[in-house]
Every structure is written in structure tokens, then in C-alpha cells.
Write a protein that holds these residues in place. Sequence first.
Motif, PDB file in Angstrom:
ATOM      1  N   PHE A   1      -6.759  82.425 116.164  1.00 45.34           N
ATOM      2  CA  PHE A   1      -7.101  83.483 116.461  1.00 45.34           C
ATOM      3  C   PHE A   1      -7.113  85.015 116.445  1.00 45.34           C
ATOM      4  O   PHE A   1      -7.834  85.680 116.327  1.00 45.34           O
ATOM      5  CB  PHE A   1      -5.725  83.614 118.275  1.00 45.34           C
ATOM      6  CG  PHE A   1      -6.245  85.061 118.936  1.00 45.34           C
ATOM      7  CD1 PHE A   1      -6.827  84.699 120.273  1.00 45.34           C
ATOM      8  CD2 PHE A   1      -5.680  86.320 119.378  1.00 45.34           C
ATOM      9  CE1 PHE A   1      -6.868  85.541 120.420  1.00 45.34           C
ATOM     10  CE2 PHE A   1      -6.370  87.398 119.725  1.00 45.34           C
ATOM     11  CZ  PHE A   1      -6.873  86.907 120.927  1.00 45.34           C
ATOM     12  N   ALA A   2      -6.111  85.109 116.012  1.00 44.98           N
ATOM     13  CA  ALA A   2      -6.863  86.262 114.389  1.00 44.98           C
ATOM     14  C   ALA A   2      -7.657  86.503 114.292  1.00 44.98           C
ATOM     15  O   ALA A   2      -8.635  87.459 113.714  1.00 44.98           O
ATOM     16  CB  ALA A   2      -5.926  86.740 113.768  1.00 44.98           C
ATOM     17  N   GLN A   3      -7.887  85.081 113.459  1.00 40.76           N
ATOM     18  CA  GLN A   3      -9.424  84.979 112.791  1.00 40.76           C
ATOM     19  C   GLN A   3     -10.832  85.058 113.032  1.00 40.76           C
ATOM     20  O   GLN A   3     -11.751  86.011 113.043  1.00 40.76           O
ATOM     21  CB  GLN A   3      -9.071  83.300 112.044  1.00 40.76           C
ATOM     22  CG  GLN A   3     -10.198  82.864 111.249  1.00 40.76           C
ATOM     23  CD  GLN A   3     -10.441  81.924 110.817  1.00 40.76           C
ATOM     24  OE1 GLN A   3      -8.884  80.858 110.606  1.00 40.76           O
ATOM     25  NE2 GLN A   3     -11.347  81.732 109.915  1.00 40.76           N
ATOM     26  N   LEU A   4     -10.554  83.828 114.654  1.00 48.42           N
ATOM     27  CA  LEU A   4     -11.491  84.458 115.528  1.00 48.42           C
ATOM     28  C   LEU A   4     -11.075  85.525 116.278  1.00 48.42           C
ATOM     29  O   LEU A   4     -12.963  86.664 116.597  1.00 48.42           O
ATOM     30  CB  LEU A   4     -10.909  83.778 116.855  1.00 48.42           C
ATOM     31  CG  LEU A   4     -11.347  81.845 116.724  1.00 48.42           C
ATOM     32  CD1 LEU A   4     -10.958  81.703 118.029  1.00 48.42           C
ATOM     33  CD2 LEU A   4     -12.685  81.832 116.251  1.00 48.42           C
ATOM     34  N   MET A   5     -10.800  86.768 116.009  1.00 48.31           N
ATOM     35  CA  MET A   5     -10.684  87.945 116.496  1.00 48.31           C
ATOM     36  C   MET A   5     -11.429  89.354 115.745  1.00 48.31           C
ATOM     37  O   MET A   5     -12.361  90.271 115.883  1.00 48.31           O
ATOM     38  CB  MET A   5      -9.629  88.303 116.683  1.00 48.31           C
ATOM     39  CG  MET A   5      -9.346  88.246 118.423  1.00 48.31           C
ATOM     40  SD  MET A   5     -10.224  88.992 119.754  1.00 48.31           S
ATOM     41  CE  MET A   5      -9.852  87.046 119.841  1.00 48.31           C
ATOM     42  N   GLN A   6     -11.770  88.312 114.154  1.00 48.72           N
ATOM     43  CA  GLN A   6     -12.200  88.800 113.056  1.00 48.72           C
ATOM     44  C   GLN A   6     -13.393  89.591 112.885  1.00 48.72           C
ATOM     45  O   GLN A   6     -13.784  90.766 112.706  1.00 48.72           O
ATOM     46  CB  GLN A   6     -12.054  87.935 111.888  1.00 48.72           C
ATOM     47  CG  GLN A   6     -11.708  88.587 110.714  1.00 48.72           C
ATOM     48  CD  GLN A   6      -9.987  89.017 110.210  1.00 48.72           C
ATOM     49  OE1 GLN A   6      -9.166  88.390 110.835  1.00 48.72           O
ATOM     50  NE2 GLN A   6     -10.334  89.996 109.613  1.00 48.72           N
ATOM     51  N   PRO A   7     -14.861  88.667 113.866  1.00 50.32           N
ATOM     52  CA  PRO A   7     -16.096  89.193 113.730  1.00 50.32           C
ATOM     53  C   PRO A   7     -15.912  90.739 114.364  1.00 50.32           C
ATOM     54  O   PRO A   7     -17.141  91.011 114.465  1.00 50.32           O
ATOM     55  CB  PRO A   7     -16.265  88.319 113.689  1.00 50.32           C
ATOM     56  CG  PRO A   7     -16.365  87.067 113.856  1.00 50.32           C
ATOM     57  CD  PRO A   7     -14.137  87.087 114.061  1.00 50.32           C
TER      58      PRO A   7
END
Lengths: 164, 559
Positions: free
Chosen positions: A135-141
Motif C-alpha cells: 500500500f505504501a508503495q502505491l501511495m508513493q507516486p
Amino acid sequence: MNRQILSVLVDNQSGVLSRVAGLFSRRGYNIDSLSVGETEDPDVSRMTIVARGDDATLEQIKKQLNKLIDVIKVVTLEPGDSVYRELLLVKVQTAAGNRASISEIVDIFRAKIIDVAPQSMTVELTGDESKVNAFAQLMQPYGIIEIVRTGLTALQRGDKDIKN
Amino acid sequence: MQLTGAEILLECLMEQGVDTVFGYPGGAVLNIYDALAKYPHTIRHILPSHEQGAAHAADGYARATGKVGVCLATSGPGATNLVTGIATAYMDSVPLVAITGNVPSPLLGKDSFQEVDITGITMPITKHNFIVKDVRNLASVLRKAFYIAQEGRQGPVLIDIPKDITSQQTDFRCEVPKTIPKHTGLITADAITEAIRLLQSSKQPLIYAGGGVVSSNAASDLLRFAEKVASPVVSSLMGLGGFPGNHPLFCGLIGMHGMKTSNLASSSCDLLIAVGARFSDRVVSDIKRFASSAQILHIDIDPAEINKNIHTHHHITGDIKSVLERLNVALEPLDIESKQEWLSQISSWKTQFPLSYGKSGGLKPQYIIERIHALTQGQAIITTEVGQNQIWAAQSYTYTLPRTFISSGGLGTMGYGLGASIGAQIGQPNKQVFNIAGDGSFRMNCNELATAVEYELPIIIVILNNHALGMVRQWQDLFYDKRYSQTTLTRSTDFVKLAEAYGALGLNLTRIEDVDTVLTQALEYSGTVVVNCEIDRDDKVFPIVPPGAAIEDVITEDS
């Protein structure tokens, strides 16, 4: 290096956290995360410690923890036999066009939007580590303003409890 | 009955059978000292020159008697001055209860005058510590502290008491101290059987005895065990006195300054039986090459010592005395014949590599210590400082009784010995106590001479004066191309006059032919004596294992 998740019952005394943390730092043990809170008995707290090391070190960690007078019990939580959860709060930048797409990801992950501001959104998510990481990765952008994680907390599966 | 915190403290000490407290007054402990004035006949208070002296004295008292040593200091600097003494006791597993005063509770955490977070500071050097914030908990905390200090692997416990707690009143009822249980739960029949199997199949066993033998009062059990197994015995520094040094099976110290026989034996044995020892770096040197052809059987009270420094093949966790008793009962007479070859190998090493030192060049420290042994028939208590003096005292005196060699083994605290000798002498008033010192170590805490004189303690302080920080200088000589950086002490201190200034008898010893005369004079004197022995600056401690080497590659006097 292996990873081990320890569940530790401790006397709810002032100083117990620094005794445990001090043990890890002075003996050079690696600690990934530590979470602590009161249990069903207010005199007892429970810590979940994620530690790393070779087998000998992990064995030493348990033995040294057991030597602390405030430590009541140390149990290793085996991956297949336990449930793990971590709580994540993340504040993401929002622009006019991307609120909906963030909200979509939030739904897929069964996360929750808990605060909305003109230029940001705060989302709460619980899950095991891989879900939280994904989830954190998907929020990154979108641009993460800040992020906070509680560290892992865990229980054994089934009817077993730490005391038996 | 309603008592103040200070009175409760003293009542609890008496409840625990404490008759001696080593302490130093100060603002935060005024109430305690005021109460103490009401108990002068039940608790003897010894006032040192410095709180560090109080901590070392309480430690020496504990080691000499086996009882808990108690020291008391005020807040702030009083408390921090105890720290080295507490750490010394922690490293050597000595039962100690340290009590500190602190600023009144409302002033805690405000950087008040003489405030220090002593529980925070001593967390890594105590078995446990407490701060008492409610007078109603004081008695139970004190009882717990004494219990923890003695239970399992012994060690120091600190109790910090804010000043207001000592003046507040609460109800107090005397209690009988909880019995200290012996740890025997993990000494299983299976563990004993497996140990017996290993002992029976071993042709070349070696017992490596440590301080645990002394602290669990297991010397007689170890003797019986060694004789039953017909195994040679080596000792760590802390183990000295735990096995009779004059016994044919005894090989002497093992490790960095071990006897060559002991070190060779550790490399050749097929079974190493560690009894109350922890494979410290000073013993094993290069861990990969230590006892590499042996199975290791580890007997210790502390589960965390098993597999900590070395991988063991089998272990028994529990009270040493109880384990040895069980093994002694279970051991069938062993096939001694099969060990004859091993025992004769050991004895030929002993003949080939005796403890030797150069006899030329004047007064020899080893000779002085040998004579102390002879003149006291080995009945004295020897405390030491740290460095060459410590190792000479360990090697050249034959210890046959437990609790007669008192030395800072783990922490290596210079300045330990004089305080420790005071505590040992107070705990064992009928024993002759010697403190073997170097000039460097003695200078660190020589202010405690005032204490020894004040309490008329007949301690003999033997300064092996080489006008150098001898052990470091020896390392510089052997391993740093003789660059004697800051280790030559060209001080003009006259130790005889210093002794006299403190009210002690000061004697000079410069010639080898005067050793007996001077030592006899010291022994006949009724008070504290300082014997300043002028020895050669370049006398060295041998054997020595160079850093990083395997312990059989030991350098001896002749090599």
C-alpha cells in the motif's frame, strides 16, 4: 540472518521498556520493530519484538530477555501459526484530479480515509507487513507527506494463549 | 507498627541478617543516618574515604563470607561513585545490595541539586534495580532486592530511595526472609545420564572450573567429582580456591596467563567439562582454536551462558553444587586405567613446564608471594588490585580454600583491592588479609588506608612497586616495540611515609634476603601495614598468550 517474532509479557513497571531496549542495544542485537501495550491485566504489558540474527543470536536474545526480572514470559511466534498486523497512517498529497484514484486504491486495500484537507488526505490501513508495504508503495507516486507505522503486533492462532 | 521509611530500611536490613553496612552520609540519606544512630548495636556502619571504597568493601565482604554485601550512598555523586564497584560485582556475579538516596520525589526529573538517574545509569550493571516512589512499597522492594541478589546467578541490585520516602511513615510488619531456592528444575535425569555417558567414554577429560564453584559452595563436591572421574583440573581466575591448588590433579590457571600444561591440556582433551565458568575471552583467546578436539560439557546455573561464547555439545543447567552431587551419586567407578596415558602426559607437561621466573636481578614479586604463602601456611585471604600484581598473586600463591582469593576478574578494576581487603577483613576478622597491589593500582584508591587504620584492621598491603603501570608496559614491551607510552611512573611518592601519614606502619623491602624478616614484622604488627617492595621495572608476567593466538601458543619465561 533469520527473523524472529517474539511476544514478551512484562511487568507493567516504569523503566521496563528501557530495560528491554537497552538489552538489545548493549548486546548489539538487531531489532526491526518493537510495539508495546497493556494487556487484559493492567499490571502486565505485552511487547511484540521483531529481531534479526543467526540462530545462536536469536537463542541468546530469548535467554537474555528471560534474565530480566520484569520479563514474565517470552514466546516465539511461528509464522504459520500466528496472525500478524501492523497499523499504518499515511498522509498523501492530493490534487484536483487524483482524489478518486487514491480512494479507489483505499477501497481495494480495505483501508480507510480518516482525514481530508484541501491538499492532503490521511489514510489508515491495517494488515500484515507485505500488505502495508504494498500500500505504501502505491501511495508513493502521489507524494507521501508523512508516514507512521506501529511496528508489528501479533498473536498465536487458535485457542492457545501466551500463558499456556 | 508505624515506622518511617528510614526505620523500615534498617528493620529490613536486620530482617535479612545484615550486620554491616558500608556507607557514606550525604543530604539525601540524612534521614537514614538519623535512624541509624538509633540502631548502633545491631548494624555496624563502616565509613570509608570514598563511596567507591564502600562498594568494593561490600563486594569484598560478600566474596569473603558468601553473604550479601550492603553499601549505602547519597544521591548524585555519591551514587555515581558506587558505579565502578557495582559493575565490578556484576561482572563477577557477587551478591550486593546498593542503596542510594535521591532528591525528594517532587524534585525528581528537574535537574535538582545532586540529582542523578542512578537506576538509568546502573541498568546494564545490575541484575535489577528499583526506585521507590511510595513508602508502602519500600519493605517489599528491599525484600525483593535481597532475594534477587542471592537467587540463581548472584549479582548486584540497586535500590534508589528519594529523601521524602525515608521520612514518611507507614505500617511495618517484620517478615521472615524468603528462602532462596536452589535451581534444580532443569537438572533432569536425561541430562545427568547423557553427562555420565560422555564422562564414561572420555579418555582425556579436563575439568575447567570457574567462579560458580566458589559461589555455589561446591568446592568439596568438585574435589570428589574430579577424583571420581580422574580428571585433571584447570581453573579460571575466578575459580581459584574452588579446587585445592596442591592437589595432584590440579594444573593451575588456564588462559591468557595460564600454565602451559593447562593450555596444552585444553587443546588435547577429548572432553572439556566446564563447571561454573563462562569461556571468557581471557580464557579462550582465539575461540575457533579453543578445545577444538573436545566435546564440551557445560554445567552452569545461568541458561544464557550455555552456547553464549562457545558451542557446547551437552549442558546441565542448574546450581553447580546440586549438579555435582547428582553426578557424584550417579557416577559408577570409572575405568581409571584407560586414562593413565592422559594423566601421565599431564604430569610430564607439569614437569616440563613448571611456573618459572628469573631468579637473578634482585627482589622478585613471585618470591614475595611464595613467602606470603609459606608464612601464612596458605590460610590467608588474598585480595588483589589489577594488572601484574593480580596475576602474580594468582599464580604464585597456592590457594586451597574457597573465598581466599578475591580479585576483580571480569571488570578488571584497578583500585579494587584495598576496599575489598577492608570488606574481607571485616567479614572474616580471624583471617589474615593481604592486599597484593601495584604502585599504579594502589595510588588509585589509597585513601582507604585511612579506613583500614580507623577500624584497626590488620591488613597487610604489599605494594609490588615497579614504578610503572606494569601490565600495560609489558604489552608495550612485547607487542608495541617497547614504546612505553605513559606507563613509566617517575613519581616521588614515598609509600612508607604515606602509610605513616595515615597512621599505618610503613615498611620498605628492597633485598631478597629481607623478605621473611619484613613480612614477619608485618605479620606481627597489630594494625594496618604497608610493605613497599621495590621490584624491577621490567619483571614480566609469564606465561602470556599473545593477542589473537591460540592458548597453547603461550609465551613462557624461557621462550
